[in-house]
Write a protein that holds these residues in place. Structure first.
Motif, PDB file in Angstrom:
ATOM      1  N   THR A 183      -5.382   3.564  -6.205  1.00  0.00           N
ATOM      2  CA  THR A 183      -5.956   2.301  -5.744  1.00  0.00           C
ATOM      3  C   THR A 183      -6.960   2.552  -4.634  1.00  0.00           C
ATOM      4  OG1 THR A 183      -4.125   1.959  -4.217  1.00  0.00           O
ATOM      5  CG2 THR A 183      -3.939   0.932  -6.385  1.00  0.00           C
ATOM      6  N   ASP A 184      -6.706   3.557  -3.782  1.00  0.00           N
ATOM      7  CA  ASP A 184      -7.677   3.890  -2.738  1.00  0.00           C
ATOM      8  C   ASP A 184      -8.982   4.375  -3.354  1.00  0.00           C
ATOM      9  OD1 ASP A 184      -5.905   3.196  -0.774  1.00  0.00           O
ATOM     10  OD2 ASP A 184      -5.238   5.250  -0.378  1.00  0.00           O
ATOM     11  N   GLU A 185      -8.869   5.188  -4.392  1.00  0.00           N
ATOM     12  CA  GLU A 185     -10.060   5.691  -5.072  1.00  0.00           C
ATOM     13  C   GLU A 185     -10.806   4.542  -5.756  1.00  0.00           C
ATOM     14  OE1 GLU A 185     -11.048   8.611  -8.802  1.00  0.00           O
ATOM     15  OE2 GLU A 185      -9.370   9.130  -7.487  1.00  0.00           O
ATOM     16  N   ARG A 188     -10.788   1.418  -4.837  1.00  0.00           N
ATOM     17  CA  ARG A 188     -11.417   0.630  -3.766  1.00  0.00           C
ATOM     18  C   ARG A 188     -12.716   1.284  -3.302  1.00  0.00           C
ATOM     19  NH1 ARG A 188      -6.429  -0.212  -0.407  1.00  0.00           N
ATOM     20  NH2 ARG A 188      -5.499  -1.915  -1.523  1.00  0.00           N
ATOM     21  N   GLY A 191       0.788  -1.210   0.000  1.00  0.00           N
ATOM     22  CA  GLY A 191       0.000   0.000   0.000  1.00  0.00           C
ATOM     23  C   GLY A 191       0.826   1.268   0.000  1.00  0.00           C
TER      24      GLY A 191
END
Length: 127
Positions: free
Chosen positions: A63-65, A67, A52
């Motif tokens: 990747t957070d967006e 997810r 991460g």
């Protein structure tokens, strides 16, 4: 189909060629090219990165967006599936919403109604 579809340019059967003696070393006539052996490297010289962790170009934020978008889509699917459950789904939801006492009371009423129906049938037969 083997001989019918093969061309004369194909190699012959490997069992028709002369073999080698058991225990003899490998033949060098068909030696395949080999990749060079890598030089020794000190793997402990560079610290690894944790999962991460961003690698400087902002890929972790992406990747957070992604997810978050996937979670929102899953929530919408779950809500739409629960909203369109139909007649049987509505009955099941009502049954699940009942408390333990309500369930026992309903079973008791059903059993009493069955006994009353049996008694009425016996009265009709003059038993």
């Amino acid at each position: 189909m083997g001989n019918i579809c093969s061309r004369s340019s194909n190699e012959t059967d490997p069992f028709t060629q002369p073999g080698r003696v058991v225990g003899a070393g490998p033949s060098d006539r068909n030696a395949a090219p080999r990749a060079p052996v890598p030089t020794k490297t000190n793997w402990k010289a560079t610290p690894g990165r944790t999962l991460g962790e961003s690698n400087g170009d902002g890929s972790a934020a992406g990747t957070d967006e992604a997810r978050a978008n996937a979670a929102i889509a899953a929530q919408k699917r779950a809500e739409s599936a629960s909203a369109n459950k139909g007649k049987l789904g509505a009955k099941l939801a009502a049954q699940k919403a009942q408390s333990h006492a309500q369930t026992l009371d309903q079973v008791s009423r059903t059993e009493r109604a069955a006994r009353d129906a049996d008694e009425a049938e016996a009265a009709r037969r003059w038993n």
